[in-house]
Design an enzyme around this catalytic site. Structure first.
Site, PDB file in Angstrom:
ATOM      1  N   ASN A   9       0.867  -1.177   0.000  1.00 31.37           N
ATOM      2  CA  ASN A   9       0.000   0.000   0.000  1.00 31.37           C
ATOM      3  C   ASN A   9       0.903   1.225   0.000  1.00 31.37           C
ATOM      4  OD1 ASN A   9      -1.802   2.029   0.434  1.00 31.37           O
ATOM      5  ND2 ASN A   9      -2.459   1.349   2.480  1.00 31.37           N
ATOM      6  N   TRP A  10       1.016   1.819  -1.172  1.00 28.01           N
ATOM      7  CA  TRP A  10       1.939   2.960  -1.302  1.00 28.01           C
ATOM      8  C   TRP A  10       1.380   4.210  -0.620  1.00 28.01           C
ATOM      9  CZ3 TRP A  10       4.064   3.086  -7.079  1.00 28.01           C
ATOM     10  CH2 TRP A  10       4.675   1.861  -7.362  1.00 28.01           C
ATOM     11  N   LYS A  11       0.111   4.183  -0.271  1.00 29.85           N
ATOM     12  CA  LYS A  11      -0.573   5.354   0.314  1.00 29.85           C
ATOM     13  C   LYS A  11      -0.335   6.563  -0.606  1.00 29.85           C
ATOM     14  CE  LYS A  11      -0.291   3.167   4.789  1.00 29.85           C
ATOM     15  NZ  LYS A  11      -0.196   3.267   6.244  1.00 29.85           N
ATOM     16  N   HIS A  98      -9.482   0.921   4.875  1.00 28.73           N
ATOM     17  CA  HIS A  98      -8.235   1.171   5.600  1.00 28.73           C
ATOM     18  C   HIS A  98      -8.513   2.109   6.770  1.00 28.73           C
ATOM     19  CE1 HIS A  98      -4.166   2.413   6.536  1.00 28.73           C
ATOM     20  NE2 HIS A  98      -3.765   1.337   5.887  1.00 28.73           N
ATOM     21  N   GLU A 100      -6.982   4.554   7.867  1.00 30.42           N
ATOM     22  CA  GLU A 100      -6.793   5.984   7.578  1.00 30.42           C
ATOM     23  C   GLU A 100      -8.041   6.559   6.916  1.00 30.42           C
ATOM     24  OE1 GLU A 100      -3.104   5.472   5.467  1.00 30.42           O
ATOM     25  OE2 GLU A 100      -2.157   4.880   7.355  1.00 30.42           O
ATOM     26  N   GLU A 170      -5.126  -5.021  10.457  1.00 33.54           N
ATOM     27  CA  GLU A 170      -4.102  -4.013  10.700  1.00 33.54           C
ATOM     28  C   GLU A 170      -4.391  -3.316  12.025  1.00 33.54           C
ATOM     29  OE1 GLU A 170      -2.257  -2.681   6.682  1.00 33.54           O
ATOM     30  OE2 GLU A 170      -3.948  -1.391   7.123  1.00 33.54           O
ATOM     31  N   GLY A 176       2.656   2.326  10.872  1.00 38.00           N
ATOM     32  CA  GLY A 176       3.588   3.444  10.725  1.00 38.00           C
ATOM     33  C   GLY A 176       4.277   3.831  12.018  1.00 38.00           C
ATOM     34  N   SER A 215       3.681  -2.091  10.378  1.00 40.61           N
ATOM     35  CA  SER A 215       5.132  -2.128  10.606  1.00 40.61           C
ATOM     36  C   SER A 215       5.753  -3.481  10.267  1.00 40.61           C
ATOM     37  CB  SER A 215       5.462  -1.723  12.054  1.00 40.61           C
ATOM     38  OG  SER A 215       5.037  -0.398  12.296  1.00 40.61           O
ATOM     39  N   GLY A 236       2.966  -1.103   4.287  1.00 36.71           N
ATOM     40  CA  GLY A 236       2.985   0.334   3.997  1.00 36.71           C
ATOM     41  C   GLY A 236       4.399   0.783   3.694  1.00 36.71           C
ATOM     42  N   GLY A 237       5.054   1.351   4.693  1.00 32.68           N
ATOM     43  CA  GLY A 237       6.375   1.963   4.512  1.00 32.68           C
ATOM     44  C   GLY A 237       7.377   1.087   3.752  1.00 32.68           C
TER      45      GLY A 237
HETATM   46  P1  13P Z   1       3.138   0.385   7.712  1.00 36.49           P
HETATM   47  O1  13P Z   1       3.677  -0.893   7.126  1.00 36.49           O
HETATM   48  O2  13P Z   1       3.857   1.605   7.234  1.00 36.49           O
HETATM   49  O3  13P Z   1       3.026   0.298   9.202  1.00 36.49           O
HETATM   50  O4  13P Z   1       1.634   0.544   7.145  1.00 36.49           O
HETATM   51  C1  13P Z   1       0.760  -0.507   7.231  1.00 36.49           C
HETATM   52  C2  13P Z   1      -0.451  -0.154   6.444  1.00 36.49           C
HETATM   53  O5  13P Z   1      -1.209   0.714   6.830  1.00 36.49           O
HETATM   54  C3  13P Z   1      -0.679  -0.856   5.184  1.00 36.49           C
HETATM   55  O6  13P Z   1      -1.944  -0.625   4.707  1.00 36.49           O
END
Ligand code: 13P
Length: 252
Positions: A9-11, A98, A100, A170, A176, A215, A236-237
């Site tokens: 997930n590149w966000k 998600h 967010e 998640e 994050g 993470s 994510g990251g």
């Molecule tokens: P991180 O891997 O950056 O913690 O993000 C997880 C995430 O929200 C994937 O959708």
């Protein structure tokens, strides 16, 4: 056999050129280094989707994903993107729910149910996200909280529809933050979720891939993926660095 999946997930990261570079690196490394049957999904910002699709082409086991969709097929919804539009450019998966989006855009369980319906109707597979905030984990009501999210947004589906869903657990406190759930915490929740799905859908629950997100990195992926109910990750990251993303895929 449940599918093994690692989705990035590149966000809201990567301009077009940056995204093309990242996607090319991932596709090349995947072809050279990954022998196992793990599906890789690149969930890029909308604007990068067509170009990244061009890079993925028909690469075996690498797929394109979106991070959101509208719940309508078309119409006067300024700024929105529909599932048929996504499908038309080769999107196979869409992240729905998600944390967010739940938090910053007030997306409710009921609204997410409509998005799930729209995705299924348009032939795009939902990656449905669930997960608890820290205060719920600390209060010890996390199983109840997360199973209710699934009930509210998914349990109206038929068993045939349900088969097409991917779930991502998640925990919000791990997103994050660098603070990952332990492999035991992940496995424990995944097992509870699968039991919950089985209470409604019986054996179908065994076919559903449940991914862990929060993470997840090359140095902890192997331990997390070892859980018998953990079928992969939503990253994510670490999905923004081709080497890290590939190493996570190779952790299976
Ligand atoms: P991180 O891997 O950056 O913690 O993000 C997880 C995430 O929200 C994937 O959708």
């Amino acid at each position: 056999m449940r599918e093994k999946i690692v989705a990035g997930n590149w966000k809201m990261n990567k301009t077009l050129d940056e995204g093309k570079t990242l996607a090319s690196e991932i596709v090349n490394m995947y072809a050279d280094e990954v022998s196992d049957d793990v599906k890789a999904i690149l969930c890029t910002p909308f604007i990068n989707l067509p170009s990244v699709k061009g890079i993925i082409g028909n690469t075996k086991n690498v797929f394109l994903g979106a991070q959101n969709c509208n719940d309508h097929e078309s119409g006067a919804y300024t700024g929105e993107t529909s599932v048929p539009m996504l499908k038309a450019i080769g999107v196979s998966y869409v992240i729905i729910g998600h944390s967010e989006r739940r938090e910053y855009y007030n997306e409710s369980d009921e609204f997410l149910a409509k998005k799930v319906d729209a995705a299924l109707a348009g032939g795009v597979t939902p990656i449905f996200c669930c997960g608890e905030p820290l205060e719920i984990r600390e209060a010890g009501t996390h199983f109840d909280y997360v199973t209710k999210q699934l009930t509210a947004s998914l349990f109206h589906l038929s068993a045939d529809q349900f088969k097409k869903i991917v779930i991502a657990y998640e925990p919000i406190w791990a997103i994050g933050t660098g603070k990952t759930a332990t492999s035991d915490q992940a496995q424990e929740m995944h097992e509870k979720l699968r039991q919950h799905l089985a209470s409604k859908y019986g054996d179908v629950a065994e076919e559903i891939s449940i991914l862990y997100g929060g993470s997840c990195k090359p140095d902890n992926a192997q331990e997390i993926f070892a859980g018998k109910d953990v079928d992969g990750g939503l990253i994510g990251g670490a999905s923004l660095k081709s080497r890290d993303f590939i190493e996570i895929i190779k952790s299976f």
